[in-house]
Write a protein that holds these residues in place. Sequence first.
Motif, mmCIF file in Angstrom:
data_model
loop_
_atom_site.group_PDB
_atom_site.id
_atom_site.type_symbol
_atom_site.label_atom_id
_atom_site.label_comp_id
_atom_site.label_asym_id
_atom_site.label_seq_id
_atom_site.Cartn_x
_atom_site.Cartn_y
_atom_site.Cartn_z
ATOM 1 N N GLU A 144 2.550 5.093 -2.113
ATOM 2 C CA GLU A 144 2.656 6.190 -1.154
ATOM 3 C C GLU A 144 3.055 7.483 -1.863
ATOM 4 O O GLU A 144 2.486 8.554 -1.604
ATOM 5 C CB GLU A 144 3.681 5.839 -0.082
ATOM 6 C CG GLU A 144 3.767 6.844 1.059
ATOM 7 C CD GLU A 144 4.665 6.352 2.174
ATOM 8 O OE1 GLU A 144 4.212 5.489 2.953
ATOM 9 O OE2 GLU A 144 5.818 6.821 2.258
ATOM 10 N N ILE A 161 0.456 11.152 7.726
ATOM 11 C CA ILE A 161 1.055 10.072 6.956
ATOM 12 C C ILE A 161 1.526 8.945 7.867
ATOM 13 O O ILE A 161 2.418 9.133 8.697
ATOM 14 C CB ILE A 161 2.234 10.586 6.106
ATOM 15 C CG1 ILE A 161 1.781 11.735 5.203
ATOM 16 C CG2 ILE A 161 2.819 9.444 5.270
ATOM 17 C CD1 ILE A 161 2.912 12.390 4.436
ATOM 18 N N THR A 163 3.490 6.107 7.270
ATOM 19 C CA THR A 163 4.330 5.678 6.163
ATOM 20 C C THR A 163 4.521 4.168 6.160
ATOM 21 O O THR A 163 4.375 3.507 7.187
ATOM 22 C CB THR A 163 5.693 6.401 6.204
ATOM 23 O OG1 THR A 163 6.422 6.147 5.002
ATOM 24 C CG2 THR A 163 6.512 5.976 7.405
#
Length: 390
Positions: A144, A161, A163
């Motif tokens: 990431e 994003i 995550t």
Amino acid sequence: MSKEMRMPLYLTIQEYFKQKIISKELLPNDRIPTEKELMKQFNVSRITVAKALSLLAEEGWIHRIPGRGSFVAETVPVLHDDVPGQHDPVSPLESVRNQSLIGLIIPHIDSFFAIRLLRGIEQVLKKNGYSFVIMVTYNSREEEQKAIRELISKGVAGLLIFTGDQEIYNDELLTLKVKRFPFVLVDRYLPGVETHYIGSDNKSSAREAVSYLWELGHRDIAICSNTQLPTVTVNDRIDGYMEELKNRGVMINPALMLTDIEVDAAEEINQDHPLYRYIKARSATAYLAMHAMLGVHITRIAKHIGLRIPEDISIVTYDNPFPRFGDDLDSFTHIAQSEQQIGTEAARVLIELLQKGDRAQGYRKIIVPPKLVPGKSTGSLELHQQGIDR
């Protein structure tokens, strides 16, 4: 800022020193104040200071010499404009950005949830003249971080994003926030850190699922996760599960919380696996599966044992797995999370940020209401009792 939304103290200390280093107020090999001095400066405990310094060292911002103290690293994770051919990876300079390119970071794209999420994002971006590039992280914090750096280096104007599953926040995300780079978090937020966020109400969906099963007469309701990796999504669902049971006046039974076992739902059935033994023992009459694949796996285990659905056990999943997995159930009772709408809203918020810039007011947090959709995988406790008596 509300107390719940304040940045954790150890992160505050981290960001303080990162900005000192980025701004060159602290130079390579400059000494960092002692733990005792930092405890007094920030009015925090030694544990908080130690955690902040440990993470700064782990991420390469400082180095620590036993008996001497902590010092700014000679080479830190931030690239500078004075290095030929390089620039700050989160530079706000408009000249280094492709204003029509968006970066999308996502843990996986192998589920209908991800596909529908992408569909919503794509529709809005295409309509507004944007293109996007996808990077998959496979739930790796390191991947990431790498993806954020790489997309910034490609000159994306902003980031969407999704995550990954981590206890420790991605340092690159916090740097994006500090540098005011346009980004929107999708599905998972950062507890204690204000960001733009679009997602589902996981607490209320778990409460609704438990309530639905309760009204069908079930009392032994198990909640199941197929990973030990911590996520805010899983934690919120567990909280909702416990809240609804408490509202019903029930003591929480730890034996019904199957959230600390590893389950690879894609593997063949393993009769020695704890989940198999649990289902065979008929320890629960109903299961709330936090992932569609897990719901299918529970179904297959039950059928392998000889149990009927929903006569013997009832199953509620997050998202309907039937279109993908082709199970012989016509449909699962499932939580529909409106992932396409989540993608649509996330793309709209990011476009607004790009168009308004500093004129955009405050952080946007949009919660898309989930919906429980009844199917053929759940039945009343009377059906379950008939299965026991048959």
